[in-house]
Motif scaffolding. Structure first.
Motif, PDB file in Angstrom:
ATOM      1  N   ASP A 298       0.870  67.576  68.774  1.00 56.14           N
ATOM      2  CA  ASP A 298       1.992  66.964  68.045  1.00 56.14           C
ATOM      3  C   ASP A 298       3.195  67.879  68.200  1.00 56.14           C
ATOM      4  OD1 ASP A 298       3.740  65.668  66.399  1.00 56.14           O
ATOM      5  OD2 ASP A 298       2.417  65.615  64.645  1.00 56.14           O
ATOM      6  N   ARG A 299       3.902  67.712  69.304  1.00 56.23           N
ATOM      7  CA  ARG A 299       5.039  68.581  69.607  1.00 56.23           C
ATOM      8  C   ARG A 299       6.204  67.737  70.126  1.00 56.23           C
ATOM      9  NH1 ARG A 299       3.602  74.245  72.655  1.00 56.23           N
ATOM     10  NH2 ARG A 299       2.082  75.043  71.167  1.00 56.23           N
ATOM     11  N   ASP A 300       7.410  68.122  69.781  1.00 58.25           N
ATOM     12  CA  ASP A 300       8.597  67.568  70.415  1.00 58.25           C
ATOM     13  C   ASP A 300       8.888  68.428  71.643  1.00 58.25           C
ATOM     14  OD1 ASP A 300       8.763  65.694  68.428  1.00 58.25           O
ATOM     15  OD2 ASP A 300      10.333  66.725  67.301  1.00 58.25           O
ATOM     16  N   VAL A 301       8.772  67.820  72.825  1.00 52.31           N
ATOM     17  CA  VAL A 301       8.900  68.592  74.067  1.00 52.31           C
ATOM     18  C   VAL A 301       9.996  68.007  74.946  1.00 52.31           C
ATOM     19  CG1 VAL A 301       6.515  69.394  74.071  1.00 52.31           C
ATOM     20  CG2 VAL A 301       7.095  67.249  75.211  1.00 52.31           C
ATOM     21  N   ASP A 302      10.527  68.868  75.791  1.00 58.23           N
ATOM     22  CA  ASP A 302      11.602  68.513  76.718  1.00 58.23           C
ATOM     23  C   ASP A 302      11.191  69.043  78.083  1.00 58.23           C
ATOM     24  OD1 ASP A 302      14.066  68.635  78.251  1.00 58.23           O
ATOM     25  OD2 ASP A 302      15.135  68.339  76.371  1.00 58.23           O
ATOM     26  N   TYR A 303      11.077  68.167  79.083  1.00 59.39           N
ATOM     27  CA  TYR A 303      10.575  68.620  80.384  1.00 59.39           C
ATOM     28  C   TYR A 303      11.346  67.950  81.521  1.00 59.39           C
ATOM     29  CZ  TYR A 303       7.484  69.850  84.202  1.00 59.39           C
ATOM     30  OH  TYR A 303       6.991  70.337  85.383  1.00 59.39           O
TER      31      TYR A 303
END
Length: 509
Positions: A298-303
């Motif tokens: 459960d993470r807000d990620v940017d890739y």
């Protein structure tokens, strides 16, 4: 409907049927009509309703007529023009679709940068949207935001969109952690002959997944008492097979070892993304991956996915075939080094700039300038191998390159049952491509290209190879039904026009 329109529609239907490999009787059976009726339709001797045209298009998976669709249906190519200037490589199609499937692992928000806006991506987005995942393009359409629901609604899945992409098979890995029973449609995609999904099933069985295939669906059941007790040895070093195993291992609360894994570009991008999700992956770039999974993500990620080496090869081939000087920027060189070594032996004149990092901080990029070259056929045959060999998807481009080289080139495309056959379409443009068997072609060069009007091959890479050959052929060529190209390339015609090509998109009706 006028006789002229009936004849033109009939010809489109006939060509689409033949490229599907169907007889008139097979099409008639799919439509619930007679072979004689299909024969009359194809000869333009029978009135035909829009409903029937739509049914035929659906049966043949070919866009015979577009209604309310802004995209191109055909391409008109004025060939014999030199390319010049510089062009950037777009992000990887295969990485983007894998990352979209991987977002099902995450309960948080995922932002993917510079996602390829291609039909393959659109199909996955349609499937995700239909099961409750919220997706939206942000930053003027450059990036994509994905937010999953608390519960997926698989019963509402858009099965038509799912069947038009093979990537849907990669839903199995994430979904086995979310529900005990589920079903997804058979995988579709390019027409490349029989492509077994058994390696996927063998790998995922280690996580308790059992699949029964009936009525066009994979019916899946998960036994929660089953978990990997030893290393998973993949029976095929395939890209999507490895990705599915990685997706399953990511949320297995323990350590999973995957052997005979693909180390190709899209697999590496997926590993880098999983690390952003908190999953430790050891051995990236090798054939043994050790995954330290976590039970909940459960993470807000940017890739930012990296650039596409196959698109880079496409642009390189465009320069070679049209005898042009062209700079191709943002080339993921580590995934083209073998191809460049082969081309150097053939006599390619090119220059590489300094290396720099892709936006993911991991993939090595260069700017590559290709100059007109006098090529000689290679001494050895050209054949694909798992990375770091010649990329499987880059093999078709060597057919067009070999066609402008002096001498005979043997190309052995052993992976797919049908793809080599489509390379003989180059003969209609003046090439000399001899089919030795379903996997091998002999290309004699150099070629005096000529223009032609023809149907687009139903496989992505051979379709682009035909388009590139048309760019080299003096005169005006027409390539019909180009949906398959839009599956894997974003705005390809417009981007080629920006460096000197003359390609017009149009529709008959």
């Amino acid at each position: 409907m006028t006789d002229d329109y009936l004849s033109r529609i009939g010809k489109l239907i006939r060509d689409a049927r033949q490229h599907r490999g169907w007889t008139q009787s097979q099409l008639a059976e799919a439509l619930g009509t007679s072979q004689s009726a299909v024969n009359r339709i194809e000869r333009g001797n029978q009135n035909i309703s829009l409903e029937m045209i739509a049914r035929i298009g659906e049966a043949l998976d070919s866009e015979i007529v577009s209604l309310g669709y802004a995209g191109p249906m055909h391409l008109r190519v004025v060939g014999g023009r030199r390319l010049s200037g510089a062009i950037d490589v777009k992000t990887s199609k295969n990485a983007c679709v894998a990352l979209l499937c991987a977002t099902l692992l995450n309960a948080g928000r995922t932002t993917l940068r510079r996602v390829a806006r291609i039909e393959e991506v659109y199909r996955i987005l349609e499937v995700l949207g239909s099961i409750g995942v919220r997706t939206r393009w942000i930053n003027d359409g450059a990036d994509l935001e994905i937010v999953p629901p608390a519960e997926l609604d698989l019963e509402s899945m858009d099965t038509e969109a799912a069947r038009r992409t093979r990537s849907v098979i990669m839903f199995l890995g994430p979904l086995l952690h979310r529900m005990d029973r589920f079903r997804i449609p058979y995988a579709g995609g390019c027409d490349l002959g029989t492509r077994t999904v058994q390696p996927h099933m063998t790998a995922l069985r280690h996580f308790g997944l059992e699949v029964t295939a009936t009525d066009g669906m994979y019916h899946s059941h998960v036994d929660r008492s089953v978990a990997p007790t030893r290393a998973i040895v993949l029976t095929e070093r395939g890209d999507t097979v490895t990705e599915n195993a990685l997706l399953a291992a990511a949320r297995h609360d323990g350590v999973t070892v995957i052997r005979n894994a693909s180390s190709n570009y899209m697999v590496q991008d997926l590993c880098f993304f999983l690390e952003e999700l908190g999953v430790k992956v050891e051995g990236v770039g090798t054939t043994t991956l050790t995954v330290h999974g976590v039970a909940r993500i459960d993470r807000d990620v940017d890739y930012s996915p990296s650039e596409d080496p196959v698109e880079a090869m496409s642009l390189l081939a465009a320069a070679v075939i049209t005898e042009s000087e062209l700079t191709i920027r943002r080339v993921p060189v580590e995934f083209l080094e073998i191809e460049l070594a082969v081309l150097e032996e053939m006599g390619l004149d090119h220059e590489r700039g300094r290396e720099y990092a892709a936006d993911n901080g991991r993939t090595r990029l260069v700017d590559l300038t290709v100059r007109p070259s006098k090529l000689q056929a290679p001494i050895d045959k050209i054949h694909p191998m798992p990375f770091p060999g010649v990329n499987i998807d880059n093999v078709p481009f060597f057919a067009a390159i070999a066609a402008v080289a002096q001498g005979s080139t043997l190309i052995h495309d052993w992976v797919y049952d049908n793809r080599a056959i489509y390379l003989t379409e180059l003969n209609r443009l003046g090439a000399h491509v001899k089919l030795l068997d379903p996997h091998r072609v002999l290309v004699e060069g150099p070629t005096r290209w000529r223009s032609a009007e023809m149907m687009c091959p139903p496989a992505l890479r051979p379709a682009v190879v035909v388009l590139l050959a048309m760019m080299a052929a003096p005169g005006t060529s027409v390539l019909r039904n180009v949906y398959v190209i839009n599956r894997g390339y974003e705005d390809l015609a417009e981007r080629l026009n920006s460096i000197g090509a003359q390609i017009e998109t149009f529709r008959d009706i």
